[in-house]
Design a protein around this motif. Structure first.
Motif, mmCIF file in Angstrom:
data_model
loop_
_atom_site.group_PDB
_atom_site.id
_atom_site.type_symbol
_atom_site.label_atom_id
_atom_site.label_comp_id
_atom_site.label_asym_id
_atom_site.label_seq_id
_atom_site.Cartn_x
_atom_site.Cartn_y
_atom_site.Cartn_z
ATOM 1 N N SER A 1 32.883 44.790 12.369
ATOM 2 C CA SER A 1 33.653 45.947 12.805
ATOM 3 C C SER A 1 32.875 47.209 12.480
ATOM 4 N N LYS A 2 33.275 48.306 13.082
ATOM 5 C CA LYS A 2 32.727 49.624 12.748
ATOM 6 C C LYS A 2 33.599 50.325 11.716
ATOM 7 N N SER A 3 34.663 49.634 11.268
ATOM 8 C CA SER A 3 35.590 50.204 10.292
ATOM 9 C C SER A 3 35.919 49.157 9.242
ATOM 10 N N PRO A 4 36.089 49.538 7.974
ATOM 11 C CA PRO A 4 36.403 48.545 6.938
ATOM 12 C C PRO A 4 37.761 47.887 7.105
ATOM 13 N N LEU A 5 38.648 48.500 7.883
ATOM 14 C CA LEU A 5 39.969 47.907 8.129
ATOM 15 C C LEU A 5 40.149 47.519 9.594
ATOM 16 N N GLY A 6 39.033 47.238 10.256
ATOM 17 C CA GLY A 6 39.061 46.671 11.583
ATOM 18 C C GLY A 6 39.319 47.658 12.707
ATOM 19 N N PRO A 7 39.478 47.100 13.927
ATOM 20 C CA PRO A 7 39.575 45.677 14.283
ATOM 21 C C PRO A 7 38.243 44.955 14.181
ATOM 22 N N PHE A 8 38.321 43.632 13.917
ATOM 23 C CA PHE A 8 37.143 42.817 13.728
ATOM 24 C C PHE A 8 36.938 41.869 14.909
ATOM 25 N N THR A 9 35.670 41.649 15.250
ATOM 26 C CA THR A 9 35.285 40.735 16.316
ATOM 27 C C THR A 9 34.590 39.525 15.713
ATOM 28 N N TYR A 10 35.068 38.349 16.030
ATOM 29 C CA TYR A 10 34.449 37.119 15.510
ATOM 30 C C TYR A 10 33.043 36.971 16.076
ATOM 31 N N GLN A 11 32.087 36.606 15.193
ATOM 32 C CA GLN A 11 30.695 36.530 15.622
ATOM 33 C C GLN A 11 30.061 35.156 15.461
ATOM 34 N N GLY A 12 30.627 34.286 14.646
ATOM 35 C CA GLY A 12 30.037 32.956 14.533
ATOM 36 C C GLY A 12 29.910 32.476 13.104
ATOM 37 N N ILE A 13 29.074 31.467 12.915
ATOM 38 C CA ILE A 13 28.939 30.761 11.643
ATOM 39 C C ILE A 13 27.599 31.115 10.994
ATOM 40 N N ILE A 14 27.633 31.286 9.674
ATOM 41 C CA ILE A 14 26.428 31.562 8.907
ATOM 42 C C ILE A 14 25.840 30.267 8.348
ATOM 43 N N VAL A 15 26.690 29.429 7.751
ATOM 44 C CA VAL A 15 26.219 28.201 7.130
ATOM 45 C C VAL A 15 27.373 27.207 7.075
ATOM 46 N N ASP A 16 27.041 25.913 7.133
ATOM 47 C CA ASP A 16 28.036 24.842 7.084
ATOM 48 C C ASP A 16 27.615 23.868 5.988
ATOM 49 N N ASN A 17 28.451 23.728 4.943
ATOM 50 C CA ASN A 17 28.042 22.897 3.805
ATOM 51 C C ASN A 17 28.257 21.405 4.028
ATOM 52 N N SER A 18 28.883 21.012 5.138
ATOM 53 C CA SER A 18 29.104 19.585 5.386
ATOM 54 C C SER A 18 27.783 18.850 5.600
ATOM 55 N N ASN A 19 26.709 19.583 5.907
ATOM 56 C CA ASN A 19 25.399 18.957 6.039
ATOM 57 C C ASN A 19 24.899 18.417 4.703
ATOM 58 N N LEU A 20 25.374 18.994 3.606
ATOM 59 C CA LEU A 20 24.951 18.545 2.282
ATOM 60 C C LEU A 20 25.862 17.469 1.714
ATOM 61 N N ASN A 21 27.143 17.528 2.059
ATOM 62 C CA ASN A 21 28.080 16.525 1.572
ATOM 63 C C ASN A 21 29.260 16.449 2.545
ATOM 64 N N PRO A 22 29.340 15.371 3.330
ATOM 65 C CA PRO A 22 30.429 15.244 4.301
ATOM 66 C C PRO A 22 31.816 15.251 3.671
ATOM 67 N N GLU A 23 31.896 14.992 2.351
ATOM 68 C CA GLU A 23 33.186 15.001 1.684
ATOM 69 C C GLU A 23 33.644 16.409 1.302
ATOM 70 N N SER A 24 32.768 17.383 1.443
ATOM 71 C CA SER A 24 33.166 18.759 1.129
ATOM 72 C C SER A 24 34.378 19.145 1.967
ATOM 73 N N TRP A 25 35.349 19.771 1.309
ATOM 74 C CA TRP A 25 36.537 20.195 2.028
ATOM 75 C C TRP A 25 36.453 21.658 2.435
ATOM 76 N N ASN A 26 35.910 22.508 1.558
ATOM 77 C CA ASN A 26 35.957 23.938 1.868
ATOM 78 C C ASN A 26 34.623 24.617 1.552
ATOM 79 N N ASN A 27 34.586 25.889 1.832
ATOM 80 C CA ASN A 27 33.438 26.722 1.516
ATOM 81 C C ASN A 27 33.961 28.116 1.208
ATOM 82 N N HIS A 28 33.220 28.843 0.434
ATOM 83 C CA HIS A 28 33.621 30.208 0.063
ATOM 84 C C HIS A 28 32.387 30.856 -0.534
ATOM 85 N N GLY A 29 32.076 32.040 -0.083
ATOM 86 C CA GLY A 29 30.890 32.686 -0.610
ATOM 87 C C GLY A 29 30.742 34.107 -0.126
#
Length: 326
Positions: free
Chosen positions: A252-280
Motif C-alpha cells: 500500500s501507499k499508506s500504513p492503514l491501507g488499502p492493501f493489494t495482495y502481491q504474492g508469496i515470499i517463502v513457503d516452509n513446507s519445502n523443508l518439512n511437509p508437516e509444518s502447519w504454519n509460518n510467521h515472520g
C-alpha cells in the motif's frame, strides 16, 4: 549458530540503534505444543553468531494472566446464532453443534474457554520496537488478550505490562518516518490502528478493521509491517496453498491501507511437509533485505528460525524464494 535445541518461531527481526539484529519471537520448548510461558531475545552483529538472552518476560509478569472472563472478552452474550461466533471458534465446532440451543452452546463454549485460559498460560508471537530510547514489547496470549511492556534495553527485561483494548493474536508494531506508530493484529482478518505517542495506548477512533482478509488477501494471521521506497509491505501467514505455510505480502501507499495482495515470499513446507504454519518478517541488514521465517522440526512443533536473502524487482515486488532442504 543457535543452540540445536533452541526453537524461536514467529521471528520479528529488527536492526536496533546499536546496529545489532534482534529477533523477537515466541519460544517452543515442548514436542507436542506451540509456544511457552516466556520469551527470550536473540541478537547478533554478523548474522552468523547469535546470543540468546535470559528470560526477559513471562506470564508471571502479566497481571491479568489466567483471570480473563472469555464470555466477556469475546462478547459471547451478544451471540444470537452460530454465525455470530468468532471464526476461530466456529470453524472447530462439530456439525452437531448446530442442533444445540444457542444459549446452551454459548455457555458450554464459555466454560471450556475459561478452563483452557487458566490451564494454558502461554505467550504467543510478539513484536518489539524502539522509540525515544525505550523498547516496547507487544505480546498476546491464548485468551485473545494483548498487551505491551517496556524496557530500557532491547533484550529486556520488560516490565509494567499494560493490557490493550483489542481482541486477537499476533501483534505487530511499526514506526513511520514521521514518528507515528502503528499497531496491527488479528486472525482471518487483520486490524490496524495508530498508537498514542507514549506507545502504551490505541489512539481513539483510529482502528481500521479488515485491512486484510482471508478472502481477498489470503490472510490467516501473523502480521508484520515494513516500509521500503515509500511502499508499505504487510507480511503475513498466507493460506493460499491450503495451509498457512507461506509468508505472503500485500502493499500500500499508506500504513492503514488499502492493501493489494502481491504474492508469496517463502513457503516452509519445502523443508518439512508437516509444518502447519509460518510467521515472520522482512528486514534490511547492511543494505541487503532478508526474510525471517520458521520451520517445524518435530511434526508441527518445535519451530526453528530461518533466514534467507530476498530480491525486489523493478516495481518493488518481492521475488518468491525457491529453495530445497539442501
Amino acid at each position: 549458530m543457535l543452540p540445536i535445541d533452541f526453537c524461536i518461531p514467529d521471528a520479528e527481526a529488527h536492526v536496533m540503534s546499536d546496529g545489532k539484529v534482534y529477533l523477537y519471537g515466541s519460544l517452543d520448548c515442548a514436542a507436542d505444543r506451540w509456544c511457552s510461558d516466556s520469551y527470550r531475545v536473540v541478537s547478533g552483529s554478523n548474522l552468523k553468531e547469535w546470543k540468546v538472552s535470559k528470560p526477559c518476560f513471562s506470564v508471571k509478569d502479566v497481571p491479568w494472566a489466567g483471570k480473563t472472563d472469555m464470555r466477556r472478552q469475546l462478547h459471547l452474550d451478544e451471540v444470537k446464532s452460530i454465525d455470530d461466533l468468532p471464526e476461530n471458534i466456529r470453524m472447530f465446532l462439530p456439525k452437531a453443534a448446530r442442533l444445540v440451543p444457542i444459549k446452551l452452546l454459548v455457555n458450554q463454549i464459555a466454560k471450556q474457554l475459561n478452563a483452557d485460559a487458566q490451564q494454558n498460560l502461554a505467550l504467543f508471537a510478539p513484536d518489539c520496537i524502539c522509540k525515544n530510547g525505550r523498547y516496547y514489547l507487544y505480546f498476546c496470549m491464548p485468551d485473545n488478550t494483548e498487551g505491551v511492556a517496556v524496557a530500557d534495553q532491547p533484550e529486556g527485561p520488560f516490565v509494567n505490562a499494560a493490557q490493550l483494548p483489542v481482541t486477537g493474536i499476533d501483534p505487530a508494531v511499526f514506526v513511520d518516518d514521521d514518528g507515528t506508530a502503528y499497531y496491527y493484529w488479528g486472525q482471518f482478518n487483520s486490524h490496524g490502528a495508530r498508537l498514542t505517542p507514549d506507545m502504551m495506548h490505541i489512539e481513539e477512533g483510529s482502528i481500521v478493521d479488515n485491512l486484510l482478509t482471508e478472502q481477498e488477501h489470503h490472510f490467516h494471521e501473523g502480521s508484520s509491517m515494513r516500509k521500503r521506497n515509500g511502499i508499505y509491505y504487510y507480511v503475513f501467514a498466507d493460506i493460499s496453498r491450503g495451509k498457512p505455510t507461506c509468508l505472503g505480502y500485500a502493499t500500500s501507499k499508506s500504513p492503514l491501507g488499502p492493501f493489494t495482495y502481491q504474492g508469496i515470499i517463502v513457503d516452509n513446507s519445502n523443508l518439512n511437509p508437516e509444518s502447519w504454519n509460518n510467521h515472520g518478517s522482512i528486514e534490511e541488514i547492511n543494505g541487503q533485505w532478508y526474510v525471517f521465517f520458521h520451520v517445524s522440526t518435530t511434526g508441527k512443533y518445535k519451530r526453528k528460525a530461518c533466514m534467507l536473502p530476498i530480491e525486489f524487482d523493478e516495481n518493488g515486488l518481492i521475488r518468491e524464494v525457491k529453495f530445497t532442504e539442501n
